[in-house]
Every structure is written in structure tokens, then in C-alpha cells.
Design an enzyme around this catalytic site. Structure first.
Site, PDB file in Angstrom:
ATOM      1  CD  GLU A 140     -36.885 -10.205 -46.040  1.00 41.39           C
ATOM      2  OE1 GLU A 140     -35.672 -10.347 -45.793  1.00 41.39           O
ATOM      3  OE2 GLU A 140     -37.586  -9.335 -45.506  1.00 41.39           O
ATOM      4  CD  GLU A 197     -36.780 -11.894 -40.370  1.00 47.60           C
ATOM      5  OE1 GLU A 197     -37.694 -12.731 -40.193  1.00 47.60           O
ATOM      6  OE2 GLU A 197     -36.174 -11.768 -41.442  1.00 47.60           O
TER       7      GLU A 197
HETATM    8  N1  COA Z   1     -26.041 -15.296 -39.496  1.00 47.96           N
HETATM    9  C1  COA Z   1     -24.786 -15.609 -39.199  1.00 47.96           C
HETATM   10  N2  COA Z   1     -24.357 -16.898 -39.040  1.00 47.96           N
HETATM   11  C2  COA Z   1     -25.281 -17.860 -39.188  1.00 47.96           C
HETATM   12  C3  COA Z   1     -26.628 -17.588 -39.513  1.00 47.96           C
HETATM   13  C4  COA Z   1     -26.997 -16.224 -39.661  1.00 47.96           C
HETATM   14  N3  COA Z   1     -28.217 -15.858 -39.999  1.00 47.96           N
HETATM   15  N4  COA Z   1     -27.297 -18.762 -39.573  1.00 47.96           N
HETATM   16  C5  COA Z   1     -26.397 -19.731 -39.311  1.00 47.96           C
HETATM   17  N5  COA Z   1     -25.184 -19.192 -39.077  1.00 47.96           N
HETATM   18  C6  COA Z   1     -23.922 -19.881 -38.763  1.00 47.96           C
HETATM   19  C7  COA Z   1     -23.882 -20.346 -37.310  1.00 47.96           C
HETATM   20  O1  COA Z   1     -23.459 -19.288 -36.474  1.00 47.96           O
HETATM   21  C8  COA Z   1     -22.863 -21.461 -37.400  1.00 47.96           C
HETATM   22  O2  COA Z   1     -21.564 -20.901 -37.494  1.00 47.96           O
HETATM   23  P1  COA Z   1     -20.358 -21.497 -36.574  1.00 47.96           P
HETATM   24  O3  COA Z   1     -20.257 -22.934 -36.998  1.00 47.96           O
HETATM   25  O4  COA Z   1     -19.175 -20.663 -36.960  1.00 47.96           O
HETATM   26  O5  COA Z   1     -20.816 -21.341 -35.152  1.00 47.96           O
HETATM   27  C9  COA Z   1     -23.157 -22.090 -38.762  1.00 47.96           C
HETATM   28  O6  COA Z   1     -23.847 -21.090 -39.511  1.00 47.96           O
HETATM   29  C10 COA Z   1     -24.064 -23.313 -38.671  1.00 47.96           C
HETATM   30  O7  COA Z   1     -25.254 -22.940 -37.984  1.00 47.96           O
HETATM   31  P2  COA Z   1     -25.820 -23.725 -36.682  1.00 47.96           P
HETATM   32  O8  COA Z   1     -26.688 -22.782 -35.924  1.00 47.96           O
HETATM   33  O9  COA Z   1     -24.691 -24.360 -35.944  1.00 47.96           O
HETATM   34  O10 COA Z   1     -26.663 -24.865 -37.416  1.00 47.96           O
HETATM   35  P3  COA Z   1     -27.950 -25.623 -36.818  1.00 47.96           P
HETATM   36  O11 COA Z   1     -28.220 -26.735 -37.748  1.00 47.96           O
HETATM   37  O12 COA Z   1     -27.785 -25.922 -35.389  1.00 47.96           O
HETATM   38  O13 COA Z   1     -29.147 -24.540 -36.936  1.00 47.96           O
HETATM   39  C11 COA Z   1     -30.460 -22.833 -38.034  1.00 47.96           C
HETATM   40  C12 COA Z   1     -29.530 -24.061 -38.200  1.00 47.96           C
HETATM   41  C13 COA Z   1     -30.723 -22.252 -39.418  1.00 47.96           C
HETATM   42  C14 COA Z   1     -31.775 -23.254 -37.372  1.00 47.96           C
HETATM   43  C15 COA Z   1     -29.751 -21.782 -37.132  1.00 47.96           C
HETATM   44  O14 COA Z   1     -28.431 -21.594 -37.633  1.00 47.96           O
HETATM   45  C16 COA Z   1     -30.420 -20.442 -37.097  1.00 47.96           C
HETATM   46  O15 COA Z   1     -31.443 -20.297 -36.434  1.00 47.96           O
HETATM   47  N6  COA Z   1     -29.857 -19.426 -37.779  1.00 47.96           N
HETATM   48  C17 COA Z   1     -30.349 -18.071 -37.721  1.00 47.96           C
HETATM   49  C18 COA Z   1     -31.543 -17.885 -38.636  1.00 47.96           C
HETATM   50  C19 COA Z   1     -32.090 -16.482 -38.512  1.00 47.96           C
HETATM   51  O16 COA Z   1     -32.512 -16.060 -37.463  1.00 47.96           O
HETATM   52  N7  COA Z   1     -32.109 -15.759 -39.649  1.00 47.96           N
HETATM   53  C20 COA Z   1     -32.630 -14.425 -39.715  1.00 47.96           C
HETATM   54  C21 COA Z   1     -31.588 -13.448 -39.388  1.00 47.96           C
HETATM   55  S1  COA Z   1     -32.224 -11.796 -39.415  1.00 47.96           S
END
Ligand code: COA
Length: 273
Positions: free
Chosen positions: A118, A138
């Protein structure tokens, strides 16, 4: 030079006429928190006021993410009313960016998900690396985009593509998004910053007032009926046509001489909110 303002959640760097803002929570993939949004909002004020800043570039810290969305841990704590307020706050900041008086570029270096996508779509342009990934996850959380994504996506890529991204929830590559038409410049990851700055320089040379009026007028397309849009365009054309900057360019062209560097005015827009 890079400086941290507020809590250092957003870093500021001034590169000539270009102001670079870096969302700075790399350990959490730059996920948005309310404090971070407040800081971004304040830095938009600064950039709007600063007449030396002609173009705003926004990116994420670290090699992995632009912004991976709203902070999910924080979201879980909210009740329905608080969630509604959070969406209103996010929409206000992103709408403000969409209407920002100066051109804006999202420099997307990694994940641009949810609120991160966004943010990118609220900018005028997206410069993306081959390592960028775009998506609205989402729906996989049994919810929907709430900071303007459903509306901005339609504006930026059309109804069919917007539905595809919002309803599948999957991550899309930069190559796919180039086909969707919302990536303006593509670069290999090591060249991303220089590509974004080169593009920003192309925008920075134009008269700031003419740029503001051009952006404001284009933004109204599709929001008002065609005839009203044409009236607005003619009126805004006349305003830009009357500036000393335009008179100088037109006279220089007619006289076949080199134009002097005249600005339409040095005051910055109060209307960036
Ligand atoms: N909110 C809070 N923390 C987040 C985040 C989010 N949207 N996206 C990533 N993080 C944090 C993870 O919790 C992790 O923290 P930690 O090391 O303290 O556990 C850190 O960032 C690294 O993320 P991780 O998931 O371990 O990396 P990855 O390479 O395995 O995966 C993504 C990367 C982006 C695919 C995955 O983090 C993800 O799906 N994030 C959420 C995206 C999302 O749904 N966004 C919309 C929210 S409404």
C-alpha cells in the site's frame, strides 16, 4: 549523510534535491508500528516544507524487505474499534503521500507486503529490484487490505489485476508486476539505489510548482466526471502558464536562446496533508 529522527524508526538522507527516507526496523522486516507511522507522518511534514527537496524516495532498511506489512503482533492486541482507528490512521498517512505536493518514488528492495505494498502504491512511481516481492497476504489471515490497498490497487493496475492480487494473497515477482504495469523502473539489486536516484534526478529538474500542478491534476482523473476534469485541467494549465517560470521558458524557446533558471515560486505547498 544519514540522520535518525524521533526514535530512529525512519532514517533521513539528503542527496542533493532528493530526500531519501528509510523505514528502519530490519529485524522485523520493517513492519509498521503506530510509532513508526507517526514518525513517517512527521517526516512528510519536513519534506513538504523543505524547498530544497524536489523528490521524495522511500525504501526499507536491509537487503530483505521494503516493508512486510503492518506489525502483526501489535494488530492482535487491537479490538474491532481500535483496528478501525488503526486503519483510518494508516489511510490518512498513505492518502497524504498519494497527494504529496512533490513527486514520490518507492524504492522496493525486498518484500512489499500488505501495508508495504500500500505504501509503494501510494507513491507516484515504483523502482524495484529483481529481489522484490509484492503481495496482499491479508486474505491468508482471513482479513482484507485496510490502508487503501483495495482502492489504490485498482487505480494502479486495473480491476482484474487488483482482484488477482487481493484474492489470491500470494507473493508476485517483480517480473510479474512489471507485466501488471505498476513497476516503472526495474534494476538488479546492486544497482537499485543508483537507478532510483537517476530516475529521481529526471524528476528533480522540472519546476516544482508545475510538477505539483501536473500531479494534482492527473490525480483527479477518474475521480470526477470527464468534463469537470477538463475544466480543472484548463484552469490549472492557465495557472502554470502564467508563472514567471513558464513565461521565461516560452520566451526563450521563441527567441531561440538558452532559458534562465527561473522558479515559479519558492514557497512550498501547505496542502500536503
Ligand atoms: N509483523 C510483525 N513481524 C514481522 C512481520 C509483520 N508483518 N513480517 C515479518 N516479521 C518478523 C518475523 O516475526 C521475524 O521476527 P523474529 O525474528 O523476531 O521472529 C522477522 O520479521 C523475520 O521474518 P521471518 O518470518 O522469520 O522471515 P522469512 O524470510 O521466513 O519470511 C515473510 C518472510 C515476509 C514471508 C514472512 O515474514 C511473512 O509472511 N510476514 C508477514 C507478512 C504479512 O502477512 N503482512 C501483512 C500483515 S497485515
Amino acid at each position: 549523510m544519514q540522520t535518525a529522527d524521533g526514535n530512529g524508526l525512519v532514517l533521513t538522507e539528503q542527496l542533493g534535491a532528493v530526500r531519501l527516507l528509510t523505514i528502519n526496523r530490519p529485524d522485523k522486516l520493517n513492519a509498521f508500528t503506530p510509532a513508526l507511522m507517526r514518525e513517517l507522518d512527521d517526516l512528510l511534514d519536513d519534506a513538504a516544507r523543505d524547498s530544497a527537496t524536489r523528490v521524495l524516495v522511500i525504501t526499507g532498511a536491509g537487503p530483505k524487505a521494503f516493508v512486510a506489512g503492518n506489525d502483526i503482533g501489535g494488530l492482535i492486541e487491537l479490538d474491532g474499534v481500535e483496528a478501525y482507528r488503526d486503519m483510518q490512521r494508516g489511510q490518512r498517512v498513505l492518502l497524504r503521500l498519494y497527494e504529496f505536493s512533490k513527486p514520490t518514488i518507492a524504492m522496493v528492495n525486498g518484500y512489499a507486503l500488505g501495508g508495504g505494498l500500500e505504501l509503494a502504491l501510494a507513491c507516484d512511481f515504483i523502482v524495484a529490484s529483481d529481489t522484490a516481492r509484492f503481495g496482499f497476504p491479508e486474505i491468508t489471515l482471513n482479513t482484507i487490505p485496510g490502508w487503501g490497498g483495495t482502492q489504490l490497487a485498482v487505480k494502479k493496475m486495473g480491476l482484474a489485476r487488483a482482484k488477482q492480487m487481493v484474492l489470491t494473497g500470494r507473493h508476485y515477482t517483480t517480473a510479474e508486476c512489471r507485466e501488471f504495469g505498476f513497476i516503472h523502473v526495474f534494476a538488479a539489486a546492486p544497482e537499485l539505489k543508483s537507478a532510483a536516484l537517476a530516475f529521481a534526478e529526471q524528476l528533480a529538474v522540472h519546476d516544482p510548482f508545475a510538477m505539483e500542478m501536473a500531479k494534482r491534476t492527473v490525480n483527479r482523473a477518474g475521480e470526477i466526471p470527464l468534463n469537470a476534469g477538463l475544466d480543472l485541467e484548463a484552469a490549472n494549465y492557465a495557472v502554470t502558464f502564467g508563472t514567471t517560470a513558464a513565461r521565461e521558458r516560452l520566451s526563450a524557446f521563441a527567441a531561440r536562446r538558452k532559458p534562465k533558471n527561473v522558479l515559479a515560486g519558492t514557497s512550498t505547498s501547505e496542502n500536503s496533508k
